[in-house]
Design a protein around this motif. Structure first.
Motif, PDB file in Angstrom:
ATOM      1  N   PRO A  43      30.212  58.361  39.625  1.00  0.00           N
ATOM      2  CA  PRO A  43      29.447  57.948  38.223  1.00  0.00           C
ATOM      3  C   PRO A  43      28.058  58.286  38.374  1.00  0.00           C
ATOM      4  O   PRO A  43      27.136  58.410  39.422  1.00  0.00           O
ATOM      5  CB  PRO A  43      29.656  56.550  38.222  1.00  0.00           C
ATOM      6  CG  PRO A  43      29.814  55.787  39.647  1.00  0.00           C
ATOM      7  CD  PRO A  43      30.198  57.107  40.444  1.00  0.00           C
ATOM      8  N   GLU A  44      27.482  58.570  37.155  1.00  0.00           N
ATOM      9  CA  GLU A  44      25.979  58.588  36.921  1.00  0.00           C
ATOM     10  C   GLU A  44      25.740  57.174  36.351  1.00  0.00           C
ATOM     11  O   GLU A  44      26.385  56.551  35.724  1.00  0.00           O
ATOM     12  CB  GLU A  44      25.848  59.682  35.617  1.00  0.00           C
ATOM     13  CG  GLU A  44      26.126  60.954  36.032  1.00  0.00           C
ATOM     14  CD  GLU A  44      25.928  62.052  34.883  1.00  0.00           C
ATOM     15  OE1 GLU A  44      24.546  62.077  34.563  1.00  0.00           O
ATOM     16  OE2 GLU A  44      26.711  62.973  34.505  1.00  0.00           O
ATOM     17  N   ALA A  81      27.027  52.530  34.629  1.00  0.00           N
ATOM     18  CA  ALA A  81      27.579  53.487  35.355  1.00  0.00           C
ATOM     19  C   ALA A  81      28.639  54.300  34.568  1.00  0.00           C
ATOM     20  O   ALA A  81      29.432  53.252  34.034  1.00  0.00           O
ATOM     21  CB  ALA A  81      28.199  53.178  36.672  1.00  0.00           C
ATOM     22  N   TYR A  82      28.737  55.399  34.457  1.00  0.00           N
ATOM     23  CA  TYR A  82      29.498  56.155  33.546  1.00  0.00           C
ATOM     24  C   TYR A  82      29.801  57.463  34.263  1.00  0.00           C
ATOM     25  O   TYR A  82      29.290  57.903  35.037  1.00  0.00           O
ATOM     26  CB  TYR A  82      29.018  56.238  32.064  1.00  0.00           C
ATOM     27  CG  TYR A  82      28.204  57.459  32.047  1.00  0.00           C
ATOM     28  CD1 TYR A  82      28.482  58.525  31.664  1.00  0.00           C
ATOM     29  CD2 TYR A  82      26.783  56.967  32.235  1.00  0.00           C
ATOM     30  CE1 TYR A  82      27.386  59.722  31.400  1.00  0.00           C
ATOM     31  CE2 TYR A  82      25.801  58.170  32.122  1.00  0.00           C
ATOM     32  CZ  TYR A  82      26.013  59.224  31.946  1.00  0.00           C
ATOM     33  OH  TYR A  82      25.199  60.182  31.746  1.00  0.00           O
ATOM     34  N   HIS A  92      35.651  55.096  36.959  1.00  0.00           N
ATOM     35  CA  HIS A  92      36.095  56.344  37.717  1.00  0.00           C
ATOM     36  C   HIS A  92      37.671  56.258  37.273  1.00  0.00           C
ATOM     37  O   HIS A  92      38.763  55.714  37.788  1.00  0.00           O
ATOM     38  CB  HIS A  92      36.045  56.229  39.164  1.00  0.00           C
ATOM     39  CG  HIS A  92      36.702  57.360  39.754  1.00  0.00           C
ATOM     40  ND1 HIS A  92      36.494  58.440  39.402  1.00  0.00           N
ATOM     41  CD2 HIS A  92      37.624  57.468  40.785  1.00  0.00           C
ATOM     42  CE1 HIS A  92      37.179  59.433  40.382  1.00  0.00           C
ATOM     43  NE2 HIS A  92      37.778  58.669  41.017  1.00  0.00           N
ATOM     44  N   VAL A  93      37.817  56.815  36.208  1.00  0.00           N
ATOM     45  CA  VAL A  93      39.158  56.974  35.336  1.00  0.00           C
ATOM     46  C   VAL A  93      40.152  57.680  35.791  1.00  0.00           C
ATOM     47  O   VAL A  93      41.432  57.803  35.914  1.00  0.00           O
ATOM     48  CB  VAL A  93      39.082  56.814  33.823  1.00  0.00           C
ATOM     49  CG1 VAL A  93      38.653  58.283  33.422  1.00  0.00           C
ATOM     50  CG2 VAL A  93      40.421  56.564  33.034  1.00  0.00           C
ATOM     51  N   ALA A  94      39.549  59.059  36.357  1.00  0.00           N
ATOM     52  CA  ALA A  94      40.170  59.949  36.881  1.00  0.00           C
ATOM     53  C   ALA A  94      39.875  60.793  37.895  1.00  0.00           C
ATOM     54  O   ALA A  94      38.521  60.432  38.129  1.00  0.00           O
ATOM     55  CB  ALA A  94      41.060  60.668  35.636  1.00  0.00           C
ATOM     56  N   TYR A 133      30.644  47.658  39.871  1.00  0.00           N
ATOM     57  CA  TYR A 133      30.985  49.014  40.145  1.00  0.00           C
ATOM     58  C   TYR A 133      29.899  49.678  39.616  1.00  0.00           C
ATOM     59  O   TYR A 133      30.043  50.880  38.821  1.00  0.00           O
ATOM     60  CB  TYR A 133      32.119  49.579  39.524  1.00  0.00           C
ATOM     61  CG  TYR A 133      33.480  48.945  40.429  1.00  0.00           C
ATOM     62  CD1 TYR A 133      33.435  49.303  41.982  1.00  0.00           C
ATOM     63  CD2 TYR A 133      34.561  48.416  40.159  1.00  0.00           C
ATOM     64  CE1 TYR A 133      34.288  48.766  42.676  1.00  0.00           C
ATOM     65  CE2 TYR A 133      35.481  47.897  41.120  1.00  0.00           C
ATOM     66  CZ  TYR A 133      35.397  48.228  42.243  1.00  0.00           C
ATOM     67  OH  TYR A 133      36.302  47.657  43.109  1.00  0.00           O
ATOM     68  N   GLY A 134      28.648  49.363  39.543  1.00  0.00           N
ATOM     69  CA  GLY A 134      27.374  50.415  39.167  1.00  0.00           C
ATOM     70  C   GLY A 134      26.750  49.898  38.085  1.00  0.00           C
ATOM     71  O   GLY A 134      25.539  50.326  38.072  1.00  0.00           O
TER      72      GLY A 134
END
Length: 412
Positions: free
Chosen positions: A16-17, A38-39, A62-64, A107-108
């Motif tokens: 992620p960024e 985080a995206y 982190h979907v994919a 998660y970020g």
């Protein structure tokens, strides 16, 4: 992969960024000086093809794209990889997909385990209470930062589906199509009760230390128990019977996870116990206990009608289309709850489809049955409620109490 500003962005395989969105005031009235989100993004932005994916309770951005990633585990690791990606239901060759980790998570994005800039230490329970409305406001601010004024669609499952509803309620002019999967307008008392037990499992663990356990031993036992309660909520009676029955696991090694009473040695250590112990222990290694408290309380608190007379009034300003997916074996968010929500959408004048899938998998079906979730999602994204896989199973079209299931749509 090209973003709205023309710059090249990652495709989810590099992690992620993280962006700082400045000072943020939460719905509870408390503020933090810097909100970090985080995206991840996937695909190329063309101006009108942005799709926001809202993750479930313990998911991540982190979907994919998970086959090349090793830094997340469990549900957080490419949690919808069978739905999002090139040529899949949410086709990243056609849509620009954004998924952001919600505030309060671990998660970020900013949450209890992140650093308080004023102290240099983890926030812990000094972090402000978060709500689903806060998640939505943070996502809107992220999209503003990315230069995305409008969404073709917003989609999410479980509490991510509640996040979708809040988008429709809070930003009705910013969304064309809303897809809420295995969700409801609010939790029922049984689920509230189970969440309360899970929360108490964490806060009564001696290692919780009032939430100030960073740098020491975390409350892994309490968090593992909380997750075990969650897993029971996510499965159906029939799926548990098929998966475990009353069979003995044949080994006693798993009993080391929790202290057992002396009499336990006389009785079998069952497969269902072994499964829960394994899942609980694995989860406690990847997630933060305070974050679990914060996120479950945000879900417990959510009520679509809050601030309005009823659900219909809350949805009245939405001028797009809505798709609701529910599963017959799901007792966490039931078919009946989805139909009540569909009725509220219809009463508000929204073109609405309620697609019911016959499934024994329980609440987890939205994650583990992509072959059944994918077709109506893909058709709805492309054609709205006129899509074949949507209208063929639409209760409003068929005149049934709930949408029937056409298995031919999903056959091999």
């Amino acid at each position: 992969m090209t973003g709205p500003d023309g710059t090249e962005r990652g495709d989810g395989t590099d992690g992620p960024e993280t962006v700082s969105l400045g000072e943020f005031t939460f719905e509870c009235g408390e503020s933090i000086p810097e909100l970090e989100i985080a995206y991840e993004t996937y695909g190329d932005f063309t101006g009108d093809n942005a799709v926001l994916v809202c993750h479930a309770l313990t998911g991540s951005a982190h979907v994919a794209g998970g086959r090349r990633r090793t830094d997340t585990a469990g549900q957080a690791h490419a949690w919808w990889d069978d739905i999002v990606g090139p040529g899949k239901a949410v086709d990243t060759t056609e849509y620009y997909v954004i998924c952001a980790n919600v505030p309060g998570s671990c998660y970020g994005s900013s949450g209890p385990p992140s650093t308080n800039p004023e102290t240099g230490e983890p926030w812990g329970t000094d972090f402000p209470a978060v709500t689903v409305a806060d998640w939505t406001r943070a996502q809107r601010r992220l999209l503003d930062h990315l230069g995305i004024p409008h969404l073709h669609a917003v989609i999410g499952g479980s509490v991510g589906g509640m996040n979708v509803l809040e988008w429709v309620k809070r930003h009705p002019d910013h969304v064309d199509r809303a897809i809420s999967v295995a969700a409801a307008a609010r939790l029922d008392p049984q689920c509230l009760a189970l969440d309360a037990i899970a929360q108490r499992a964490i806060t009564t663990d001696p290692n919780w230390s009032g939430g100030d356990y960073y740098g020491g031993d975390p409350p892994t036992g309490g968090l593992a128990l909380a997750r075990q309660i969650g897993h029971v909520m996510y499965l159906s009676k029939s799926s548990m019977a098929d998966k475990f029955g009353r069979r003995s696991a044949g080994i006693d090694a798993g009993r080391d996870t929790f202290e057992m009473d002396p009499a336990a040695g006389f009785f079998p250590y069952r497969e269902v116990e072994s499964y829960l112990d394994y899942q609980g222990e694995k989860f406690a290694k990847r997630f933060d206990a305070n974050s679990y408290l914060y996120l479950t309380r945000a879900m417990d608190n959510y009520d679509l009608a809050s601030g309005y007379e009823n659900d219909t009034d809350a949805l009245a300003a939405f001028d797009g289309e809505a798709l609701l997916l529910s599963f017959t074996g799901d007792w966490h968010f039931t078919v009946e709850q989805s139909e009540v929500l569909a009725d509220a959408f219809r009463a508000s004048g929204t073109d609405t489809a309620h697609h019911v899938i016959d499934s024994d998998h329980g609440h987890d079906a939205f994650l583990v049955e992509p072959d059944r979730v994918g077709p109506p999602v893909a058709d709805f994204l492309e054609a709205g409620i006129r899509g074949k896989a949507v209208t063929d199973t639409d209760a409003s079209e068929e005149g049934d109490e709930f949408a029937p299931v056409h298995t031919s749509l999903f056959s091999d």
